[in-house]
Design a protein around this motif. Structure first.
Motif, PDB file in Angstrom:
ATOM      1  N   ASN A 292       0.877  -1.300   0.005  1.00 52.40           N
ATOM      2  CA  ASN A 292       0.029  -0.058   0.103  1.00 52.40           C
ATOM      3  C   ASN A 292       0.865   1.340   0.084  1.00 52.40           C
ATOM      4  N   TRP A 293       1.888   1.146   0.983  1.00 55.23           N
ATOM      5  CA  TRP A 293       2.925   2.460   0.847  1.00 55.23           C
ATOM      6  C   TRP A 293       3.509   2.767  -0.465  1.00 55.23           C
ATOM      7  N   LEU A 294       4.002   1.410  -1.165  1.00 51.96           N
ATOM      8  CA  LEU A 294       4.667   1.703  -2.238  1.00 51.96           C
ATOM      9  C   LEU A 294       3.567   2.081  -3.475  1.00 51.96           C
ATOM     10  N   ALA A 295       2.348   1.721  -3.627  1.00 49.76           N
ATOM     11  CA  ALA A 295       1.392   1.849  -4.559  1.00 49.76           C
ATOM     12  C   ALA A 295       0.882   3.516  -4.276  1.00 49.76           C
ATOM     13  N   ASP A 296       0.670   3.909  -3.031  1.00 47.56           N
ATOM     14  CA  ASP A 296       0.376   5.305  -2.568  1.00 47.56           C
ATOM     15  C   ASP A 296       1.557   6.072  -3.385  1.00 47.56           C
ATOM     16  N   LYS A 297       2.913   5.897  -2.625  1.00 49.78           N
ATOM     17  CA  LYS A 297       3.807   6.801  -3.047  1.00 49.78           C
ATOM     18  C   LYS A 297       4.429   6.754  -4.670  1.00 49.78           C
ATOM     19  N   PHE A 298       4.260   5.516  -5.161  1.00 48.94           N
ATOM     20  CA  PHE A 298       5.008   5.249  -6.754  1.00 48.94           C
ATOM     21  C   PHE A 298       4.128   4.810  -7.550  1.00 48.94           C
ATOM     22  N   LEU A 299       3.417   4.022  -7.602  1.00 44.22           N
ATOM     23  CA  LEU A 299       2.571   3.328  -8.643  1.00 44.22           C
ATOM     24  C   LEU A 299       1.596   4.396  -9.034  1.00 44.22           C
ATOM     25  N   PHE A 300       0.603   4.671  -8.317  1.00 42.57           N
ATOM     26  CA  PHE A 300      -0.463   5.472  -8.337  1.00 42.57           C
ATOM     27  C   PHE A 300      -0.205   6.636  -9.283  1.00 42.57           C
ATOM     28  N   SER A 301       0.922   7.163  -9.012  1.00 43.52           N
ATOM     29  CA  SER A 301       1.493   8.416  -9.792  1.00 43.52           C
ATOM     30  C   SER A 301       1.696   8.241 -11.189  1.00 43.52           C
ATOM     31  N   TYR A 302       1.664   7.026 -11.583  1.00 44.63           N
ATOM     32  CA  TYR A 302       1.691   6.681 -13.107  1.00 44.63           C
ATOM     33  C   TYR A 302       0.469   6.204 -13.613  1.00 44.63           C
ATOM     34  N   ILE A 303      -0.706   5.660 -13.119  1.00 43.91           N
ATOM     35  CA  ILE A 303      -1.805   5.120 -13.492  1.00 43.91           C
ATOM     36  C   ILE A 303      -2.922   6.211 -13.883  1.00 43.91           C
ATOM     37  N   SER A 304      -3.507   6.128 -15.034  1.00 46.13           N
ATOM     38  CA  SER A 304      -4.738   6.908 -15.071  1.00 46.13           C
ATOM     39  C   SER A 304      -5.693   6.860 -14.178  1.00 46.13           C
ATOM     40  N   GLU A 305      -6.163   8.195 -13.744  1.00 44.68           N
ATOM     41  CA  GLU A 305      -7.151   8.276 -12.691  1.00 44.68           C
ATOM     42  C   GLU A 305      -8.506   7.727 -12.945  1.00 44.68           C
ATOM     43  N   TRP A 306      -8.747   7.405 -14.238  1.00 44.64           N
ATOM     44  CA  TRP A 306     -10.243   6.686 -14.741  1.00 44.64           C
ATOM     45  C   TRP A 306      -9.989   5.274 -14.878  1.00 44.64           C
ATOM     46  N   HIS A 307      -8.806   4.855 -14.828  1.00 43.38           N
ATOM     47  CA  HIS A 307      -8.735   3.173 -14.958  1.00 43.38           C
ATOM     48  C   HIS A 307      -9.388   2.761 -13.788  1.00 43.38           C
ATOM     49  N   PRO A 308      -9.197   2.964 -12.112  1.00 43.52           N
ATOM     50  CA  PRO A 308      -9.780   2.247 -11.433  1.00 43.52           C
ATOM     51  C   PRO A 308     -11.348   2.588 -11.137  1.00 43.52           C
ATOM     52  N   LEU A 309     -11.725   3.843 -11.803  1.00 45.45           N
ATOM     53  CA  LEU A 309     -13.042   4.066 -12.050  1.00 45.45           C
ATOM     54  C   LEU A 309     -13.936   3.365 -12.818  1.00 45.45           C
ATOM     55  N   LEU A 310     -13.541   3.175 -13.979  1.00 46.45           N
ATOM     56  CA  LEU A 310     -14.112   2.726 -15.176  1.00 46.45           C
ATOM     57  C   LEU A 310     -13.952   1.277 -15.633  1.00 46.45           C
ATOM     58  N   THR A 311     -13.122   0.406 -14.585  1.00 44.14           N
ATOM     59  CA  THR A 311     -12.910  -0.911 -15.197  1.00 44.14           C
ATOM     60  C   THR A 311     -12.733  -1.517 -13.712  1.00 44.14           C
ATOM     61  N   PRO A 312     -12.978  -2.987 -13.754  1.00 46.54           N
ATOM     62  CA  PRO A 312     -12.799  -3.719 -12.572  1.00 46.54           C
ATOM     63  C   PRO A 312     -11.622  -3.924 -12.020  1.00 46.54           C
ATOM     64  N   TYR A 313     -10.664  -2.932 -12.148  1.00 45.44           N
ATOM     65  CA  TYR A 313      -9.335  -2.840 -11.482  1.00 45.44           C
ATOM     66  C   TYR A 313      -9.289  -3.395  -9.827  1.00 45.44           C
ATOM     67  N   MET A 314     -10.311  -2.919  -9.249  1.00 45.92           N
ATOM     68  CA  MET A 314     -10.309  -3.026  -7.812  1.00 45.92           C
ATOM     69  C   MET A 314     -10.722  -4.507  -7.094  1.00 45.92           C
TER      70      MET A 314
END
Length: 196
Positions: free
Chosen positions: A151-173
């Motif tokens: 979670n720390w790695l995702a918050d600090k590094f990974l999410f800064s490269y992922i499109s904001e729309w991807h988790p909202l409009l896909t079954p990513y979660m």
């Protein structure tokens, strides 16, 4: 001349590796599409480049395979490296120093170029490996999000490269693949029905 060389090294060691990282990362998760300022670009490039550059540099200095492959340099001692780089910087800085050391300049330039090409080759390979690992981790967010370090790695590094729309409009979660495909089917069907 030193400014041109510095610009070339900045491009080779920061800008191109960050672009390679974004491309390979984008194979797994859609990346953000935005225009960054120069300072933001340099900051992101430093974050991406720091660890692979350190590993490539240390590997080229101490690991036998990385010391000789690709672009081997014969009698590559620390003293020869230092004298080559000292000669190159003085010759590139001063035209007079270049004229005085013309016979030693080109062999030193060849050896230094081979060392830098070897370092860049291993560096780009490690950048690609880092992007592949980060892309796989980002694509499997739903599976790993219960881990604190992840979670720390995702918050600090990974999410800064992922499109904001991807988790909202896909079954990513969602972890369950069956649920993911059902949600995708129902989301597409509802969208098509509403569009009519």
């Amino acid at each position: 001349m030193l400014a041109v060389l510095f610009s070339l090294l900045l491009t080779l060691y920061l800008i191109i590796p960050e672009a390679i990282f974004r491309t390979i990362f984008g194979w797994y998760v859609p990346p953000k599409n935005f225009v960054l300022s120069r300072a933001e670009t340099a900051y992101r490039a430093l974050i991406v480049a720091l660890l692979p550059l350190a590993f490539a540099w240390l590997g080229c200095l101490y690991l036998p395979v990385m010391q000789t492959f690709p672009f081997a340099v014969r009698n590559n001692t620390a003293e020869l490296r230092r004298s080559d780089y000292r000669l190159l910087t003085s010759a590139l800085y001063s035209e007079e120093d270049y004229r005085n050391s013309k016979t030693e300049f080109w062999p030193a330039f060849t050896r230094s170029s081979r060392r830098q090409a070897r370092l860049i080759a291993w560096y780009i390979l490690l950048i690609a490996l880092e992007a592949w690992v980060a892309g796989r981790l980002a694509a499997n967010y739903a599976k790993y999000r219960s881990f604190r370090l992840y979670n720390w790695l995702a918050d600090k590094f990974l999410f800064s490269y992922i499109s904001e729309w991807h988790p909202l409009l896909t079954p990513y979660m969602f972890v369950d693949k069956a649920l993911r495909s059902k949600q995708t089917f129902f989301a597409r069907t509802a969208f098509c029905t509403e569009a009519l």
